[in-house]
Write an enzyme that holds these catalytic residues in place. Structure first.
Site, PDB file in Angstrom:
ATOM      1  N   LYS A 176    -124.814   9.250 -47.643  1.00  0.00           N
ATOM      2  CA  LYS A 176    -125.703   9.584 -46.522  1.00  0.00           C
ATOM      3  C   LYS A 176    -125.109   9.122 -45.181  1.00  0.00           C
ATOM      4  O   LYS A 176    -125.209   9.823 -44.178  1.00  0.00           O
ATOM      5  CB  LYS A 176    -127.084   8.969 -46.744  1.00  0.00           C
ATOM      6  CG  LYS A 176    -127.869   9.622 -47.883  1.00  0.00           C
ATOM      7  CD  LYS A 176    -128.159  11.087 -47.601  1.00  0.00           C
ATOM      8  CE  LYS A 176    -129.017  11.739 -48.674  1.00  0.00           C
ATOM      9  NZ  LYS A 176    -129.260  13.169 -48.407  1.00  0.00           N
ATOM     10  N   ASN A 219    -129.271  20.409 -47.350  1.00  0.00           N
ATOM     11  CA  ASN A 219    -130.330  19.494 -47.780  1.00  0.00           C
ATOM     12  C   ASN A 219    -130.212  19.022 -49.225  1.00  0.00           C
ATOM     13  O   ASN A 219    -130.718  17.947 -49.564  1.00  0.00           O
ATOM     14  CB  ASN A 219    -131.681  20.215 -47.572  1.00  0.00           C
ATOM     15  CG  ASN A 219    -132.828  19.523 -48.249  1.00  0.00           C
ATOM     16  OD1 ASN A 219    -133.306  18.492 -47.781  1.00  0.00           O
ATOM     17  ND2 ASN A 219    -133.259  20.053 -49.397  1.00  0.00           N
ATOM     18  N   THR A 260    -141.607  13.433 -53.398  1.00  0.00           N
ATOM     19  CA  THR A 260    -140.937  14.650 -53.887  1.00  0.00           C
ATOM     20  C   THR A 260    -140.590  14.433 -55.371  1.00  0.00           C
ATOM     21  O   THR A 260    -141.021  13.451 -55.981  1.00  0.00           O
ATOM     22  CB  THR A 260    -139.624  14.919 -53.116  1.00  0.00           C
ATOM     23  OG1 THR A 260    -138.668  13.901 -53.467  1.00  0.00           O
ATOM     24  CG2 THR A 260    -139.807  14.927 -51.608  1.00  0.00           C
ATOM     25  N   ASP A 268    -125.082  25.862 -57.499  1.00  0.00           N
ATOM     26  CA  ASP A 268    -124.830  24.419 -57.507  1.00  0.00           C
ATOM     27  C   ASP A 268    -123.912  24.135 -56.317  1.00  0.00           C
ATOM     28  O   ASP A 268    -122.828  24.738 -56.214  1.00  0.00           O
ATOM     29  CB  ASP A 268    -124.146  24.046 -58.841  1.00  0.00           C
ATOM     30  CG  ASP A 268    -123.996  22.540 -58.999  1.00  0.00           C
ATOM     31  OD1 ASP A 268    -123.781  21.848 -57.986  1.00  0.00           O
ATOM     32  OD2 ASP A 268    -124.071  22.072 -60.149  1.00  0.00           O
ATOM     33  N   VAL A 269    -124.321  23.243 -55.428  1.00  0.00           N
ATOM     34  CA  VAL A 269    -123.518  22.997 -54.213  1.00  0.00           C
ATOM     35  C   VAL A 269    -122.160  22.351 -54.513  1.00  0.00           C
ATOM     36  O   VAL A 269    -121.315  22.271 -53.631  1.00  0.00           O
ATOM     37  CB  VAL A 269    -124.272  22.159 -53.149  1.00  0.00           C
ATOM     38  CG1 VAL A 269    -125.490  22.896 -52.626  1.00  0.00           C
ATOM     39  CG2 VAL A 269    -124.623  20.773 -53.668  1.00  0.00           C
ATOM     40  N   ASP A 287    -130.508  26.847 -54.954  1.00  0.00           N
ATOM     41  CA  ASP A 287    -130.869  25.663 -55.733  1.00  0.00           C
ATOM     42  C   ASP A 287    -130.297  25.795 -57.138  1.00  0.00           C
ATOM     43  O   ASP A 287    -130.105  26.886 -57.653  1.00  0.00           O
ATOM     44  CB  ASP A 287    -132.398  25.515 -55.802  1.00  0.00           C
ATOM     45  CG  ASP A 287    -132.844  24.076 -56.064  1.00  0.00           C
ATOM     46  OD1 ASP A 287    -133.356  23.432 -55.136  1.00  0.00           O
ATOM     47  OD2 ASP A 287    -132.655  23.595 -57.218  1.00  0.00           O
ATOM     48  N   TYR A 293    -125.297   6.393 -52.955  1.00  0.00           N
ATOM     49  CA  TYR A 293    -126.240   7.197 -52.166  1.00  0.00           C
ATOM     50  C   TYR A 293    -126.125   6.832 -50.691  1.00  0.00           C
ATOM     51  O   TYR A 293    -125.992   7.700 -49.825  1.00  0.00           O
ATOM     52  CB  TYR A 293    -127.666   6.962 -52.674  1.00  0.00           C
ATOM     53  CG  TYR A 293    -128.727   7.820 -52.012  1.00  0.00           C
ATOM     54  CD1 TYR A 293    -129.055   9.073 -52.530  1.00  0.00           C
ATOM     55  CD2 TYR A 293    -129.411   7.375 -50.886  1.00  0.00           C
ATOM     56  CE1 TYR A 293    -130.037   9.853 -51.937  1.00  0.00           C
ATOM     57  CE2 TYR A 293    -130.392   8.154 -50.289  1.00  0.00           C
ATOM     58  CZ  TYR A 293    -130.710   9.393 -50.814  1.00  0.00           C
ATOM     59  OH  TYR A 293    -131.685  10.166 -50.218  1.00  0.00           O
TER      60      TYR A 293
HETATM   61  N1  LIG Z   1    -137.710  11.988 -50.928  1.00  0.00           N
HETATM   62  C1  LIG Z   1    -137.276  11.053 -50.129  1.00  0.00           C
HETATM   63  O1  LIG Z   1    -137.919  10.002 -49.956  1.00  0.00           O
HETATM   64  C2  LIG Z   1    -135.989  11.235 -49.370  1.00  0.00           C
HETATM   65  C3  LIG Z   1    -135.645  10.293 -48.406  1.00  0.00           C
HETATM   66  C4  LIG Z   1    -134.478  10.452 -47.691  1.00  0.00           C
HETATM   67  C5  LIG Z   1    -133.664  11.521 -47.921  1.00  0.00           C
HETATM   68  N2  LIG Z   1    -134.000  12.432 -48.882  1.00  0.00           N
HETATM   69  C6  LIG Z   1    -133.089  13.563 -49.082  1.00  0.00           C
HETATM   70  O2  LIG Z   1    -133.804  14.770 -49.006  1.00  0.00           O
HETATM   71  C7  LIG Z   1    -133.080  15.777 -49.709  1.00  0.00           C
HETATM   72  C8  LIG Z   1    -134.047  16.518 -50.595  1.00  0.00           C
HETATM   73  O3  LIG Z   1    -134.534  15.641 -51.599  1.00  0.00           O
HETATM   74  P1  LIG Z   1    -136.023  15.662 -52.128  1.00  0.00           P
HETATM   75  O4  LIG Z   1    -136.559  14.304 -51.966  1.00  0.00           O
HETATM   76  O5  LIG Z   1    -136.741  16.805 -51.566  1.00  0.00           O
HETATM   77  O6  LIG Z   1    -135.764  15.838 -53.692  1.00  0.00           O
HETATM   78  P2  LIG Z   1    -136.198  16.940 -54.755  1.00  0.00           P
HETATM   79  O7  LIG Z   1    -135.568  16.516 -56.041  1.00  0.00           O
HETATM   80  O8  LIG Z   1    -137.668  17.159 -54.727  1.00  0.00           O
HETATM   81  O9  LIG Z   1    -135.477  18.247 -54.220  1.00  0.00           O
HETATM   82  C9  LIG Z   1    -134.077  18.365 -54.228  1.00  0.00           C
HETATM   83  C10 LIG Z   1    -133.682  19.780 -54.637  1.00  0.00           C
HETATM   84  O10 LIG Z   1    -132.260  19.856 -54.628  1.00  0.00           O
HETATM   85  C11 LIG Z   1    -131.840  20.540 -55.800  1.00  0.00           C
HETATM   86  N3  LIG Z   1    -130.481  20.152 -56.161  1.00  0.00           N
HETATM   87  C12 LIG Z   1    -130.075  18.972 -56.722  1.00  0.00           C
HETATM   88  N4  LIG Z   1    -128.761  19.018 -56.968  1.00  0.00           N
HETATM   89  C13 LIG Z   1    -128.322  20.222 -56.554  1.00  0.00           C
HETATM   90  C14 LIG Z   1    -127.072  20.857 -56.569  1.00  0.00           C
HETATM   91  N5  LIG Z   1    -125.989  20.253 -57.077  1.00  0.00           N
HETATM   92  N6  LIG Z   1    -126.973  22.111 -56.059  1.00  0.00           N
HETATM   93  C15 LIG Z   1    -128.066  22.730 -55.570  1.00  0.00           C
HETATM   94  N7  LIG Z   1    -129.283  22.210 -55.550  1.00  0.00           N
HETATM   95  C16 LIG Z   1    -129.416  20.951 -56.036  1.00  0.00           C
HETATM   96  C17 LIG Z   1    -132.850  20.159 -56.852  1.00  0.00           C
HETATM   97  O11 LIG Z   1    -132.858  21.082 -57.928  1.00  0.00           O
HETATM   98  C18 LIG Z   1    -134.141  20.140 -56.058  1.00  0.00           C
HETATM   99  O12 LIG Z   1    -134.784  21.394 -56.077  1.00  0.00           O
HETATM  100  C19 LIG Z   1    -131.971  15.047 -50.466  1.00  0.00           C
HETATM  101  O13 LIG Z   1    -130.753  15.191 -49.760  1.00  0.00           O
HETATM  102  C20 LIG Z   1    -132.420  13.609 -50.429  1.00  0.00           C
HETATM  103  O14 LIG Z   1    -131.346  12.708 -50.527  1.00  0.00           O
HETATM  104  C21 LIG Z   1    -135.133  12.303 -49.616  1.00  0.00           C
END
Ligand SMILES: NC(=O)c1ccc[n+]([C@@H]2O[C@H](COP(=O)([O-])OP(=O)(O)OC[C@H]3O[C@@H](n4cnc5c(N)ncnc54)[C@H](O)[C@@H]3O)[C@@H](O)[C@H]2O)c1
Length: 276
Positions: free
Chosen positions: A182, A95, A213, A68-69, A42, A178
């Site tokens: 996706k 993820n 989240t 960082d990814v 992360d 976005y």
């Molecule tokens: N929360 C929702 O409703 C939802 C819905 C559909 C999809 N998603 C997807 O789920 C995944 C997780 O999101 P979440 O909702 O848990 O958000 P979140 O912000 O709670 O967690 C995301 C994590 O990814 C990390 N991150 C961000 N950019 C990064 C990078 N460049 N390198 C490494 N780490 C990085 C952040 O620091 C964080 O810890 C994402 O791909 C998001 O698009 C979320």
């Protein structure tokens, strides 16, 4: 066949990108809580430290690396490190992702949904577009590529991509970049599944609906927004990372071993439309 064997992830070497918060953290809890050895990658050093310590003190085999990814050489090295430490790499969750901010209309709250000039196509900046594509799409590609280098020679692997309900349909309050990213990784998941099936590597996707989240600055923690979303969701509630435990364990375990190239939507029926 016993359930314990069907869903066994005990001893699996696992990497989760974006696992210091939200959905990825939920995957870490589900896997490490059932005996897997989990590396969380992360970009948020503080959250990573806090969460790995918390899980370790609960007796889970969890380690963290700040990565960082978008930095592909660093990502390669971190995945190589995890594979070396575990002696193998069984499961990877691609993820990490961000919310780029506004779509072309206002958010979930309220019936009045005004147009947002900042999110309109003619004003959409390269910076906003490229940042989302870099993290949400290219980061997933680089994660899968690094994982396959370890999985292919062993003829075993489980790759799980977090897509989104927004990969399957368009929504005005979500940024165009976005949805594009996706939908892109949804097809990448299928193409990788086709290529890797002969090597006993499955590639599947989890598509969350609305899950509470920290994404997008944590706007989903606003109770007014949650109420509005629950109203239009057929199950009349919002989702939590815990709602994804089951599907994460399913795709990571022998229970899904003949399933590849599939996406499971976890949204309480939101994608079906409004019922009552
Ligand atoms: N929360 C929702 O409703 C939802 C819905 C559909 C999809 N998603 C997807 O789920 C995944 C997780 O999101 P979440 O909702 O848990 O958000 P979140 O912000 O709670 O967690 C995301 C994590 O990814 C990390 N991150 C961000 N950019 C990064 C990078 N460049 N390198 C490494 N780490 C990085 C952040 O620091 C964080 O810890 C994402 O791909 C998001 O698009 C979320």
């Amino acid at each position: 066949m016993k359930i314990a064997d069907l869903f066994k992830v005990d001893g699996h070497g696992v990497v989760i990108t974006g696992g210091a918060s939200g959905i990825g953290l939920g995957y870490a809890e589900a896997l490490a809580g059932n005996g897997a050895r989990v590396t969380i990658l992360d970009v948020d050093a503080q959250a990573l430290e806090n969460e790995t310590k918390r899980l370790q003190s609960a007796g889970m085999d969890v380690r963290g690396e700040v990565v960082d990814v978008t930095n592909h050489p660093a990502l390669d090295k971190a995945i190589d490190d995890a594979a070396r430490i575990y002696g193998k790499l069984d499961v990877v969750f691609a993820n990490a992702g961000i919310d780029p901010g506004v779509g072309f209309v206002g958010d979930w709250v309220g019936s009045d949904r005004p147009r947002i000039p900042e999110g309109a196509l003619e004003n959409y900046t390269d910076e906003r577009w490229n940042r989302v594509i870099e993290i949400n799409m290219n980061g997933v590609f680089a994660t899968i590529r690094a994982a396959v280098r370890h999985m292919k020679p062993r003829k075993f692997g489980r790759i799980i991509v977090t897509t989104s309900l927004a990969a399957t349909r368009v929504e005005p309050a979500i940024g165009a970049a976005y949805m594009t990213a996706k939908a892109g990784i949804r097809n990448l998941m299928k193409s990788a599944a086709l290529e890797l099936a002969a090597f006993n590597i499955t590639v599947n996707a989890i598509a969350p609906g609305y899950i509470i989240t920290n994404i997008g600055g944590g706007h989903s923690k606003n109770p007014v927004e949650q109420k509005a979303v629950a109203k239009v969701t057929p199950m009349h509630r919002v989702g939590w990372p815990e709602d994804l435990y089951g599907i994460a364990l399913f795709f990571a375990s022998p229970a899904s071993e003949f399933i590849t190239g599939q996406e499971v939507i976890v949204d309480g029926g939101l994608g079906l439309g409004t019922a009552d």
